[in-house]
Design a protein around this motif. Structure first.
Motif, PDB file in Angstrom:
ATOM      1  N   VAL A  14       0.850  -1.201   0.000  1.00 32.06           N
ATOM      2  CA  VAL A  14       0.000   0.000   0.000  1.00 32.06           C
ATOM      3  C   VAL A  14       0.883   1.248   0.000  1.00 32.06           C
ATOM      4  CG1 VAL A  14      -1.594   1.357   1.426  1.00 32.06           C
ATOM      5  CG2 VAL A  14      -2.026  -1.082   1.048  1.00 32.06           C
ATOM      6  N   MET A  15       1.893   1.258   0.859  1.00 31.75           N
ATOM      7  CA  MET A  15       2.768   2.422   0.946  1.00 31.75           C
ATOM      8  C   MET A  15       3.580   2.609  -0.333  1.00 31.75           C
ATOM      9  SD  MET A  15       5.465   3.629   3.798  1.00 31.75           S
ATOM     10  CE  MET A  15       4.184   4.387   4.739  1.00 31.75           C
ATOM     11  N   PHE A  16       4.130   1.538  -0.884  1.00 27.92           N
ATOM     12  CA  PHE A  16       4.974   1.637  -2.075  1.00 27.92           C
ATOM     13  C   PHE A  16       4.192   2.131  -3.288  1.00 27.92           C
ATOM     14  CE2 PHE A  16       7.506  -2.265  -0.438  1.00 27.92           C
ATOM     15  CZ  PHE A  16       8.138  -1.477   0.515  1.00 27.92           C
ATOM     16  N   THR A  17       2.961   1.654  -3.421  1.00 27.07           N
ATOM     17  CA  THR A  17       2.205   1.916  -4.640  1.00 27.07           C
ATOM     18  C   THR A  17       1.247   3.096  -4.535  1.00 27.07           C
ATOM     19  OG1 THR A  17       0.406   0.424  -4.004  1.00 27.07           O
ATOM     20  CG2 THR A  17       2.257  -0.531  -5.263  1.00 27.07           C
ATOM     21  N   GLY A  18       0.808   3.408  -3.312  1.00 24.32           N
ATOM     22  CA  GLY A  18      -0.219   4.433  -3.142  1.00 24.32           C
ATOM     23  C   GLY A  18      -1.617   3.882  -3.352  1.00 24.32           C
ATOM     24  N   LEU A  19      -1.708   2.607  -3.710  1.00 22.70           N
ATOM     25  CA  LEU A  19      -3.011   1.968  -3.886  1.00 22.70           C
ATOM     26  C   LEU A  19      -3.596   1.640  -2.514  1.00 22.70           C
ATOM     27  CD1 LEU A  19      -2.012  -0.470  -6.777  1.00 22.70           C
ATOM     28  CD2 LEU A  19      -3.125   1.772  -6.971  1.00 22.70           C
ATOM     29  N   THR A  20      -4.903   1.476  -2.449  1.00 29.29           N
ATOM     30  CA  THR A  20      -5.550   1.217  -1.166  1.00 29.29           C
ATOM     31  C   THR A  20      -5.396  -0.247  -0.754  1.00 29.29           C
ATOM     32  OG1 THR A  20      -7.686   0.644  -2.139  1.00 29.29           O
ATOM     33  CG2 THR A  20      -7.288   2.999  -1.632  1.00 29.29           C
ATOM     34  N   ASP A  21      -5.588  -0.495   0.518  1.00 29.40           N
ATOM     35  CA  ASP A  21      -5.590  -1.852   1.061  1.00 29.40           C
ATOM     36  C   ASP A  21      -6.615  -2.709   0.319  1.00 29.40           C
ATOM     37  OD1 ASP A  21      -6.939  -3.827   3.202  1.00 29.40           O
ATOM     38  OD2 ASP A  21      -4.844  -3.510   3.794  1.00 29.40           O
ATOM     39  N   HIS A 115       1.957  11.451   2.855  1.00 22.50           N
ATOM     40  CA  HIS A 115       1.537  10.653   1.707  1.00 22.50           C
ATOM     41  C   HIS A 115       2.785  10.370   0.884  1.00 22.50           C
ATOM     42  CE1 HIS A 115      -2.710  11.278   2.554  1.00 22.50           C
ATOM     43  NE2 HIS A 115      -2.332  12.483   2.930  1.00 22.50           N
ATOM     44  N   PHE A 116       3.008   9.106   0.621  1.00 23.78           N
ATOM     45  CA  PHE A 116       4.210   8.647  -0.069  1.00 23.78           C
ATOM     46  C   PHE A 116       3.781   7.858  -1.286  1.00 23.78           C
ATOM     47  CE2 PHE A 116       7.003   4.791  -0.384  1.00 23.78           C
ATOM     48  CZ  PHE A 116       8.114   5.418  -0.913  1.00 23.78           C
ATOM     49  N   SER A 117       4.394   8.149  -2.390  1.00 23.40           N
ATOM     50  CA  SER A 117       4.141   7.369  -3.587  1.00 23.40           C
ATOM     51  C   SER A 117       5.474   7.109  -4.268  1.00 23.40           C
ATOM     52  CB  SER A 117       3.198   8.118  -4.519  1.00 23.40           C
ATOM     53  OG  SER A 117       2.862   7.306  -5.618  1.00 23.40           O
ATOM     54  N   PHE A 118       5.607   5.916  -4.775  1.00 19.56           N
ATOM     55  CA  PHE A 118       6.843   5.519  -5.434  1.00 19.56           C
ATOM     56  C   PHE A 118       6.509   4.946  -6.795  1.00 19.56           C
ATOM     57  CE2 PHE A 118       9.930   2.203  -6.483  1.00 19.56           C
ATOM     58  CZ  PHE A 118      11.078   2.985  -6.537  1.00 19.56           C
ATOM     59  N   ASP A 119       7.181   5.442  -7.809  1.00 19.90           N
ATOM     60  CA  ASP A 119       7.007   4.907  -9.150  1.00 19.90           C
ATOM     61  C   ASP A 119       8.342   4.349  -9.616  1.00 19.90           C
ATOM     62  OD1 ASP A 119       6.476   4.274 -11.772  1.00 19.90           O
ATOM     63  OD2 ASP A 119       5.507   6.177 -12.248  1.00 19.90           O
ATOM     64  N   GLY A 120       8.478   3.041  -9.505  1.00 20.46           N
ATOM     65  CA  GLY A 120       9.689   2.367  -9.937  1.00 20.46           C
ATOM     66  C   GLY A 120       9.574   1.814 -11.338  1.00 20.46           C
ATOM     67  N   ASN A 121       8.466   2.109 -12.006  1.00 20.34           N
ATOM     68  CA  ASN A 121       8.248   1.602 -13.358  1.00 20.34           C
ATOM     69  C   ASN A 121       8.804   2.524 -14.427  1.00 20.34           C
ATOM     70  OD1 ASN A 121       6.838  -0.807 -12.774  1.00 20.34           O
ATOM     71  ND2 ASN A 121       5.080   0.420 -12.177  1.00 20.34           N
ATOM     72  N   ARG A 122       9.302   3.631 -14.030  1.00 20.99           N
ATOM     73  CA  ARG A 122       9.877   4.590 -14.974  1.00 20.99           C
ATOM     74  C   ARG A 122      11.338   4.243 -15.213  1.00 20.99           C
ATOM     75  NH1 ARG A 122       7.378   9.321 -15.181  1.00 20.99           N
ATOM     76  NH2 ARG A 122       9.325  10.479 -15.300  1.00 20.99           N
ATOM     77  N   ASN A 123      11.927   4.868 -16.224  1.00 17.19           N
ATOM     78  CA  ASN A 123      13.365   4.706 -16.437  1.00 17.19           C
ATOM     79  C   ASN A 123      14.138   5.268 -15.248  1.00 17.19           C
ATOM     80  OD1 ASN A 123      13.004   3.517 -18.927  1.00 17.19           O
ATOM     81  ND2 ASN A 123      13.132   5.454 -20.027  1.00 17.19           N
TER      82      ASN A 123
END
Length: 148
Positions: A14-21, A115-123
């Motif tokens: 949840v924390m890594f993606t920002g998506l809900t539980d 609020h934390f969001s991580f996008d590891g799908n980018r270059n």
């Protein structure tokens, strides 16, 4: 799975993606996110989480959450205290280390309403932090200090 300390749980995802539980649990129920339930708690290997966030529909959901975090910050004209929204692009950093480092600091610090969001799908890995200005700056400075 014997040593569960090397695994992620739903709250981490949840924390890594920002998506809900609830969204994460829906992905589990549909089989999109693979894991193992141990003593009533879902556990996921780093490889399972990596495979999950590489799925196109999950990538899209994560990017949508990232954009909405920034957009909502910009639209809020009725803030009651100083807030900050910081976007960090970290081209020379390891995605997994970044994700875990920020999540660890936020979970183990005295912070509220970060609020934390991580996008590891980018270059280039991207971190978005939003919350009380002093807290956001402290988290970023702690990460920067850890690099030196």
């Amino acid at each position: 799975m014997e040593n569960t300390s090397n695994y992620y749980v739903i709250n981490h995802i949840v924390m890594f993606t920002g998506l809900t539980d609830r969204t994460i649990r829906s992905y589990i129920a549909s089989g999109i996110l693979q894991g193992e339930k141990i003593n009533g708690v879902w556990h996921f290997t780093p490889e399972q989480v990596e495979a999950f966030i590489q799925i196109p529909e999950v990538k899209l959901a994560i990017r949508s959450k990232n954009k909405s975090l920034v957009y909502d910050f910009m639209l809020d004209d009725f803030k009651k205290e100083d807030e900050a929204c910081i976007i960090l692009d970290l081209p020379n950093a390891d995605r997994k280390i970044i994700m875990e480092e920020f999540a660890y600091r936020i979970n183990n610090g005295p912070y509220q309403n970060i609020h934390f969001s991580f996008d590891g799908n980018r270059n280039i890995p991207r971190v978005i932090l939003k919350g009380k200005m002093d807290d956001v700056i402290e988290i970023v400075n702690a990460y920067k200090a850890a690099l030196t």
